[in-house]
Design a protein around this motif. Structure first.
Motif, PDB file in Angstrom:
ATOM      1  N   PRO A  13     -15.443  -4.995  -1.963  1.00 18.76           N
ATOM      2  CA  PRO A  13     -14.323  -5.783  -1.439  1.00 18.76           C
ATOM      3  C   PRO A  13     -13.594  -5.065  -0.295  1.00 18.76           C
ATOM      4  CG  PRO A  13     -14.288  -5.744  -3.840  1.00 18.76           C
ATOM      5  CD  PRO A  13     -15.327  -4.756  -3.417  1.00 18.76           C
ATOM      6  N   VAL A  14     -13.004  -5.845   0.585  1.00 23.47           N
ATOM      7  CA  VAL A  14     -12.284  -5.292   1.730  1.00 23.47           C
ATOM      8  C   VAL A  14     -11.171  -4.363   1.268  1.00 23.47           C
ATOM      9  CG1 VAL A  14     -10.755  -5.864   3.662  1.00 23.47           C
ATOM     10  CG2 VAL A  14     -12.839  -7.202   3.292  1.00 23.47           C
ATOM     11  N   ALA A  15     -10.436  -4.755   0.246  1.00 26.40           N
ATOM     12  CA  ALA A  15      -9.329  -3.920  -0.242  1.00 26.40           C
ATOM     13  C   ALA A  15      -9.841  -2.561  -0.716  1.00 26.40           C
ATOM     14  CB  ALA A  15      -8.595  -4.635  -1.375  1.00 26.40           C
ATOM     15  N   THR A  16     -11.007  -2.549  -1.358  1.00 28.51           N
ATOM     16  CA  THR A  16     -11.581  -1.283  -1.837  1.00 28.51           C
ATOM     17  C   THR A  16     -12.034  -0.430  -0.666  1.00 28.51           C
ATOM     18  OG1 THR A  16     -12.316  -2.396  -3.865  1.00 28.51           O
ATOM     19  CG2 THR A  16     -13.316  -0.271  -3.358  1.00 28.51           C
ATOM     20  N   ILE A  17     -12.612  -1.058   0.352  1.00 22.73           N
ATOM     21  CA  ILE A  17     -13.039  -0.314   1.549  1.00 22.73           C
ATOM     22  C   ILE A  17     -11.828   0.336   2.209  1.00 22.73           C
ATOM     23  CG2 ILE A  17     -14.004  -0.542   3.880  1.00 22.73           C
ATOM     24  CD1 ILE A  17     -15.805  -2.752   2.814  1.00 22.73           C
ATOM     25  N   LYS A  18     -10.750  -0.398   2.318  1.00 27.24           N
ATOM     26  CA  LYS A  18      -9.537   0.158   2.930  1.00 27.24           C
ATOM     27  C   LYS A  18      -9.003   1.337   2.107  1.00 27.24           C
ATOM     28  CE  LYS A  18      -7.997  -4.024   5.341  1.00 27.24           C
ATOM     29  NZ  LYS A  18      -6.946  -5.059   5.464  1.00 27.24           N
ATOM     30  N   TYR A  19      -9.132   1.234   0.787  1.00 22.37           N
ATOM     31  CA  TYR A  19      -8.698   2.341  -0.082  1.00 22.37           C
ATOM     32  C   TYR A  19      -9.571   3.566   0.168  1.00 22.37           C
ATOM     33  CZ  TYR A  19      -8.215   5.078  -4.369  1.00 22.37           C
ATOM     34  OH  TYR A  19      -8.040   6.093  -5.263  1.00 22.37           O
ATOM     35  N   TYR A  20     -10.890   3.384   0.256  1.00 18.81           N
ATOM     36  CA  TYR A  20     -11.791   4.511   0.522  1.00 18.81           C
ATOM     37  C   TYR A  20     -11.498   5.135   1.884  1.00 18.81           C
ATOM     38  CZ  TYR A  20     -14.670   2.873  -3.422  1.00 18.81           C
ATOM     39  OH  TYR A  20     -15.138   2.491  -4.660  1.00 18.81           O
ATOM     40  N   GLY A  24     -10.104   9.015   2.425  1.00 18.83           N
ATOM     41  CA  GLY A  24     -11.069   9.872   3.092  1.00 18.83           C
ATOM     42  C   GLY A  24     -12.469   9.856   2.520  1.00 18.83           C
ATOM     43  N   LEU A  25     -12.783   8.999   1.552  1.00 24.30           N
ATOM     44  CA  LEU A  25     -14.157   8.920   1.055  1.00 24.30           C
ATOM     45  C   LEU A  25     -15.079   8.294   2.105  1.00 24.30           C
ATOM     46  CD1 LEU A  25     -13.920   7.801  -2.696  1.00 24.30           C
ATOM     47  CD2 LEU A  25     -14.104  10.094  -1.753  1.00 24.30           C
ATOM     48  N   LEU A  26     -14.541   7.363   2.862  1.00 23.51           N
ATOM     49  CA  LEU A  26     -15.299   6.680   3.911  1.00 23.51           C
ATOM     50  C   LEU A  26     -14.721   7.051   5.266  1.00 23.51           C
ATOM     51  CD1 LEU A  26     -17.511   4.509   4.500  1.00 23.51           C
ATOM     52  CD2 LEU A  26     -15.668   2.809   4.484  1.00 23.51           C
ATOM     53  N   HIS A  27     -15.616   7.396   6.215  1.00 24.45           N
ATOM     54  CA  HIS A  27     -15.149   7.791   7.546  1.00 24.45           C
ATOM     55  C   HIS A  27     -14.697   6.565   8.336  1.00 24.45           C
ATOM     56  CE1 HIS A  27     -19.491   7.031   7.617  1.00 24.45           C
ATOM     57  NE2 HIS A  27     -19.378   6.695   8.890  1.00 24.45           N
ATOM     58  N   GLU A  63     -13.820  13.701  -8.149  1.00 21.78           N
ATOM     59  CA  GLU A  63     -15.108  14.400  -8.225  1.00 21.78           C
ATOM     60  C   GLU A  63     -16.065  13.893  -7.158  1.00 21.78           C
ATOM     61  OE1 GLU A  63     -15.018  15.216 -13.061  1.00 21.78           O
ATOM     62  OE2 GLU A  63     -15.958  13.404 -12.233  1.00 21.78           O
ATOM     63  N   ALA A  64     -16.071  12.574  -6.928  1.00 20.21           N
ATOM     64  CA  ALA A  64     -16.917  12.017  -5.871  1.00 20.21           C
ATOM     65  C   ALA A  64     -16.505  12.569  -4.517  1.00 20.21           C
ATOM     66  CB  ALA A  64     -16.827  10.491  -5.876  1.00 20.21           C
ATOM     67  N   GLY A  65     -15.189  12.744  -4.317  1.00 26.82           N
ATOM     68  CA  GLY A  65     -14.707  13.321  -3.064  1.00 26.82           C
ATOM     69  C   GLY A  65     -15.243  14.722  -2.847  1.00 26.82           C
ATOM     70  N   LYS A  66     -15.329  15.530  -3.908  1.00 32.11           N
ATOM     71  CA  LYS A  66     -15.873  16.886  -3.781  1.00 32.11           C
ATOM     72  C   LYS A  66     -17.344  16.852  -3.377  1.00 32.11           C
ATOM     73  CE  LYS A  66     -12.804  18.771  -7.365  1.00 32.11           C
ATOM     74  NZ  LYS A  66     -12.773  19.378  -8.723  1.00 32.11           N
ATOM     75  N   VAL A  67     -18.102  15.944  -4.013  1.00 34.65           N
ATOM     76  CA  VAL A  67     -19.522  15.824  -3.669  1.00 34.65           C
ATOM     77  C   VAL A  67     -19.688  15.421  -2.205  1.00 34.65           C
ATOM     78  CG1 VAL A  67     -21.623  14.502  -4.120  1.00 34.65           C
ATOM     79  CG2 VAL A  67     -20.209  15.282  -6.033  1.00 34.65           C
TER      80      VAL A  67
END
Length: 232
Positions: A13-20, A24-27, A63-67
């Motif tokens: 979802p768009v809202a989830t993409i904006k959260y990522y 900083g999970l998504l560039h 944890e995903a952020g660390k990976v």
């Protein structure tokens, strides 16, 4: 592509993409206007990776952020990749500096492990403690069998680490550590079902013939008057 198209292609979802994007999970995408950006296939792949880490991988967002941080900034040396993968994937809150039973087993098996890796040895120590607390003693030789099987699996996995670049090696090791462990557990459980069906098949009681359900078709009862008239 616009963020709406990115959401459609990635099933996020768009809202989830904006959260990522915000954490900083998504560039970021390429800005085309003050409040508008363009995204590409690299963002689609990154979102699928994030979802794999958070879903089947069972990692928290932190944890995903660390990976992902390790994948974005791989080390120069490939020697410490396995340790980085294990620690970035999940750190045991109860890690100890003393794990005598685990150390004794590792010495018996002749395994050469990092003396500073208290996390993995603490996991083994806690697992052994759990067996002891439950008064469950594995059959004789089972721990040795598990060790031999896992050493063979680990050897094959490490031999398959790409050597073309540290980045490729880290991706292989990191995702292999995070995403293959749930696969191993699932395969073990399914193998138990298969083995149980084969080994205990003869012990199963014969299944009685099932009674017809209330909605089953029934042969109509012969009409009494018609039967009587035929007899006459």
């Amino acid at each position: 592509m616009r963020i709406s198209e990115l959401a459609e292609q990635s099933s996020v979802p768009v809202a989830t993409i904006k959260y990522y994007l915000r954490i900083g999970l998504l560039h970021d995408g390429r800005l085309t206007a003050p409040r508008q950006a363009q995204y590409d296939d690299g963002h689609v792949g990154r979102l699928r990776l994030i979802r794999a880490l958070l879903g089947p991988g069972g990692l928290s967002v932190a944890e995903a952020g660390k990976v992902l941080q390790q994948l974005d900034d791989p080390p120069e040396s490939a020697h410490d990749l396995l340790g980085i993968a294990a620690h970035a994937a999940a750190v045991l809150p109860e890690a100890r500096t003393s794990h005598p039973r685990a150390d004794a087993l590792l010495e018996t098996w002749g395994w050469s492990v990092d003396p500073g890796d208290h996390d993995a040895r603490s996991r083994l120590e806690l697992a052994l403690q759990g067996l002891n607390d439950a008064d469950f003693e594995p059959p004789e030789g089972f721990l040795d069998m598990y060790a031999a099987v896992m050493r063979e699996v680990a050897t094959r996995e490490v031999e398959g680490v790409p050597r073309s670049s540290p980045a490729e090696a880290l991706r292989y090791v990191m995702l292999g550590t995070v995403l293959v462990e749930p696969l191993l557990l699932a395969l073990r459980r399914l193998a138990h079902q298969d083995a149980s069906g084969r080994i205990f098949a003869a012990d199963r009681p014969a299944q009685p013939a099932s009674e017809p359900g209330p909605d089953a078709e029934r042969t109509p009862e012969p009409n009494a008057e018609r039967t009587r008239s035929r007899r006459l």
